[in-house]
Design an enzyme around this catalytic site. Structure first.
Site, PDB file in Angstrom:
ATOM      1  N   ARG A  94      -1.345 -14.422  30.303  1.00  0.00           N
ATOM      2  CA  ARG A  94      -1.344 -13.481  29.185  1.00  0.00           C
ATOM      3  C   ARG A  94      -1.710 -14.135  27.864  1.00  0.00           C
ATOM      4  NH1 ARG A  94       1.827  -8.694  29.643  1.00  0.00           N
ATOM      5  NH2 ARG A  94       1.848  -8.184  31.825  1.00  0.00           N
ATOM      6  N   TRP A 108       3.401 -16.230  21.825  1.00  0.00           N
ATOM      7  CA  TRP A 108       2.096 -16.052  21.200  1.00  0.00           C
ATOM      8  C   TRP A 108       2.428 -15.716  19.747  1.00  0.00           C
ATOM      9  CZ3 TRP A 108      -0.761 -12.116  18.783  1.00  0.00           C
ATOM     10  CH2 TRP A 108      -2.146 -12.322  18.737  1.00  0.00           C
ATOM     11  N   GLY A 111       7.590  -9.276  20.586  1.00  0.00           N
ATOM     12  CA  GLY A 111       7.370  -8.205  19.613  1.00  0.00           C
ATOM     13  C   GLY A 111       7.560  -8.685  18.186  1.00  0.00           C
ATOM     14  N   GLU A 167     -19.910  -4.276  25.688  1.00  0.00           N
ATOM     15  CA  GLU A 167     -18.971  -4.942  26.601  1.00  0.00           C
ATOM     16  C   GLU A 167     -19.509  -6.329  26.988  1.00  0.00           C
ATOM     17  OE1 GLU A 167     -16.036  -4.606  27.340  1.00  0.00           O
ATOM     18  OE2 GLU A 167     -15.754  -5.665  29.226  1.00  0.00           O
ATOM     19  N   LYS A 186     -17.550  -9.815  26.259  1.00  0.00           N
ATOM     20  CA  LYS A 186     -17.228 -10.808  27.302  1.00  0.00           C
ATOM     21  C   LYS A 186     -17.715 -12.184  26.880  1.00  0.00           C
ATOM     22  CE  LYS A 186     -14.937  -9.154  29.059  1.00  0.00           C
ATOM     23  NZ  LYS A 186     -14.412  -7.829  29.159  1.00  0.00           N
ATOM     24  N   HIS A 224     -33.364  -1.943  11.626  1.00  0.00           N
ATOM     25  CA  HIS A 224     -32.599  -1.597  10.425  1.00  0.00           C
ATOM     26  C   HIS A 224     -31.716  -2.754   9.969  1.00  0.00           C
ATOM     27  CE1 HIS A 224     -33.969   2.534  10.549  1.00  0.00           C
ATOM     28  NE2 HIS A 224     -33.744   2.504  11.852  1.00  0.00           N
TER      29      HIS A 224
HETATM   30  N1  HGA Z   1       7.348 -12.415  16.554  1.00  0.00           N
HETATM   31  C1  HGA Z   1       7.751 -13.426  17.494  1.00  0.00           C
HETATM   32  C2  HGA Z   1       7.308 -13.069  18.903  1.00  0.00           C
HETATM   33  C3  HGA Z   1       5.812 -12.889  19.000  1.00  0.00           C
HETATM   34  C4  HGA Z   1       5.319 -12.109  20.184  1.00  0.00           C
HETATM   35  O1  HGA Z   1       5.990 -11.283  20.801  1.00  0.00           O
HETATM   36  N2  HGA Z   1       4.015 -12.272  20.547  1.00  0.00           N
HETATM   37  O2  HGA Z   1       3.486 -11.560  21.619  1.00  0.00           O
HETATM   38  C5  HGA Z   1       7.211 -14.788  17.077  1.00  0.00           C
HETATM   39  O3  HGA Z   1       6.265 -14.898  16.315  1.00  0.00           O
HETATM   40  O4  HGA Z   1       7.777 -15.776  17.543  1.00  0.00           O
END
Ligand code: HGA
Length: 608
Positions: free
Chosen positions: A27, A74, A100, A481, A485, A504
């Site tokens: 992911r 992330w 999140g 697309e 890619k 253009h």
């Molecule tokens: N906000 C949190 C978690 C980030 C998150 O869910 N990314 O997908 C952080 O920055 O650690």
């Protein structure tokens, strides 16, 4: 995006946590960490970079425990460093992992600092663990503390919480970000995706919005958003383990490209027996298509391109007006909804944060129905829409979407045919297209046989810094697309233009260092496209053409031509996507990039 894994058992769970994180690696993430409880103590290990580094550190420290949580991060708030990696702790005993964003973290942070808490990270997550600590210090138990803190958090999130003082329970919260509970024998688990837990269980409970779960070794108790204890259905995973293994393939992306004939076969199964089968495409609700006067499609990224192709088909075949918009724009814009509009959302995972938010915000009375075109039956998007059309692609692990896109296109073509039928289009015409669709798996196989030739041609792109993709009509989104890619996995800057737009502006960029790729099936726009190609050639641009024999274009005209199988008009966007996927794959491999987990990107974009 971020991944959560948690486990509680009689045995050491560190291996379960690490294996689970590895299965979520695809992911995309930038750091990883875990915390386990053993003999009343909490042990935490975190590392910037890959899970392999975390695993080594955990081995060295001989990290063991019968209760634990783990995370791949992330970064959204704060750099991808070890100190920002999860789990975050308050004191020595309490740890939290979080997917999140907490939107009101700034004001919570200020209040907590005023209350004497010291922050060690730049994340929004750290406020959660200190708020929990505060509630525990006020005498609450862990479950009460979580229930008290959750209403204070604004945003979309999922949480896993453990405390060394309460070694017999693991608390999980779902509020806008997916979370499942896995059921084992004498042990139980949590994860942000069931794939993480397949080595230990195939039985899952999908938490619903606002659920708080108390997970113990011998049972699970769930409290819903209203604070009421509820029973949730247990689902048995019906895929196979092989779906999530690379097998003999070097990369998941390659495996998934080659799975397309089988995936398309599944998409069409039971749906193309004749025009009558179109009457059941959306079950009992298919009748509603008769009242549809307008279609609004909402999606992001690759799914947006699928929606753009569907717009051409819908207006052409069904005579129904259609707009397509990226979800992140749609959700923040005032828009006029014509009467009898069908809202169609498209998402591989069904958890794409912007698409979900757009669906939730689409409350106008002029929508006569909300339909999700999705690959995951148990997803939020499917559950929150009145209708769903499942694409049946099977798990897609490569971050760059391939089989999810072509199966979306096949499903959308069926939707367009069902709409056309509901609007009185002759069954003979629809029957012809359905007959053509039966050839989709074998035509896909034929296109895949071009792999060797595309591998050769890819060598020309390895040293390039920019590429232009051109198409007309339904091939314009296919070109988009193709460009997406290439940039996603090879990091070559690529742009797509409708071929008519060339003069253009973008023609100014064309020289011998700018390869131009054109997708040119033999349809009625071909003659026009040929003139556009001459314009490129006259400026010394190197031209690569994906066309069939009947296009009457050859290498002799100064182009590099890759001859495609002859394809019925409505299937061309699906079949012409295949060589573009292979092109980006081979270029990326030659450039040595991380094909399955390209830098900065994530699968299933669950944050805004
Ligand atoms: N906000 C949190 C978690 C980030 C998150 O869910 N990314 O997908 C952080 O920055 O650690």
């Amino acid at each position: 995006m971020c991944g959560i894994v948690g486990a509680i058992g009689e045995r050491n769970v560190t291996g379960i946590l690490i294996t689970g994180l590895k299965r979520l690696e695809y992911r995309g993430y930038d750091s990883a960490g875990l915390a386990v409880v053993a003999e009343g103590l909490l042990h935490r290990v975190r590392r910037a970079g890959k899970v392999a580094g975390l695993e080594m550190a955990a081995d060295e420290a001989a990290t063991q425990g019968t209760l634990g949580i783990a995370h791949t991060r992330w970064a959204t708030h704060g750099k991808p460093t070890e100190t920002n990696a999860h789990p975050h702790m308050s004191g020595d005993d309490l740890a939290v992992v979080h997917n999140g964003i907490i939107e009101n973290y700034q004001s919570l942070r200020e209040q907590l600092i005023a209350d004497g808490y010291r922050f060690t990270s730049e994340t929004d997550t750290e406020v959660i663990v200190h708020l929990l600590h505060q509630a525990l210090a006020a005498g609450r138990d862990l479950l009460q503390a979580v229930s008290e803190v959750v209403p204070k958090l604004h945003g979309a999130y999922a949480l896993g919480v453990v405390s060394a003082d309460e070694p017999d329970r693991l608390i999980a919260v779902r509020s806008g970000s997916p979370l499942v509970v896995g059921l084992g024998i004498g042990e139980n688990y949590i994860a942000s995706d069931q794939l993480a837990l397949l080595p230990v269980t195939t039985r899952f409970i999908f938490l619903q919005e606002g659920d708080v779960a108390e997970v113990r070794r011998d049972g699970v108790q769930i409290i819903d958003a209203k604070g009421v204890a509820v029973e949730r259905k247990v689902h048995e995973f019906d895929g196979t383990h092989e779906d999530v293994e690379k097998g003999e393939y070097r990369h998941f992306m390659l495996k998934e490209i080659f799975e397309q004939p089988a995936a398309l076969q599944r998409t069409l199964e039971g749906r193309i027996n004749g025009p009558e089968s179109l009457a059941h495409l959306l079950g009992e609700r298919t009748e509603l298509l008769q009242r549809v006067r307008n279609v609004q499609i909402i999606a992001c990224g690759t799914s947006y391109h699928a929606g753009m192709v569907a717009r051409y088909w819908l207006e052409d075949l069904a005579g129904v007006s259609c707009q397509v918009e990226v979800a992140s724009e749609f959700r923040y814009r005032q828009h006029v909804v014509p009467e009898n509009t069908l809202l169609v959302t498209i998402s591989q995972s069904g958890e794409t944060a912007d698409t979900l938010a757009a669906l939730r915000g689409a409350t106008s009375a002029h929508y006569i129905g909300r339909l999700a075109v999705c690959n995951v039956d148990s997803s939020s998007l499917v559950r929150e829409s009145e209708m769903a059309l499942l694409t049946r692609a099977g798990p897609e692990i490569g971050v760059a979407s391939t089989k999810a896109f072509t199966t979306q296109l096949a499903a959308l073509l069926l939707l367009v045919l069902a709409t056309a039928r509901a609007h009185g289009v002759r069954d003979e015409l629809l029957a012809d297209i359905l007959t053509d669709m039966r050839q989709l798996p074998s035509l896909t196989e034929q296109a895949l046989r071009l792999d060797g030739a595309i591998h050769e041609l890819s060598k020309d792109f390895v040293e390039k810094h920019h590429t232009l993709f051109l198409g007309r009509g339904t091939q314009y989104p296919v070109a988009m697309e193709g460009a997406l890619k290439l940039k996603e996995i090879s990091y070559i800057h690529a742009e797509a233009y409708p071929a008519g737009e060339l003069k253009h502006g973008p023609l100014a960029l064309v020289d011998k260092d700018m390869p131009v790729v054109a997708v040119a099936p033999n349809d009625e726009l071909l003659e026009k496209l040929k003139s556009n190609l001459q314009e490129v050639r006259a400026r010394g641009g190197e031209l690569y053409l994906f066309a069939d024999h009947h296009a009457e274009l050859s290498d002799a005209d100064g182009f590099t031509v890759l001859t495609m199988p002859k394809v019925p008009e409505y299937l061309a966007p699906i079949i012409y996507t295949i060589p573009l996927q292979l092109l980006s794959y081979h270029v990326a491999v030659m450039r040595g990039t991380d094909v399955d987990q390209p830098r900065n990107l994530a699968k299933s974009v669950t944050v805004e």
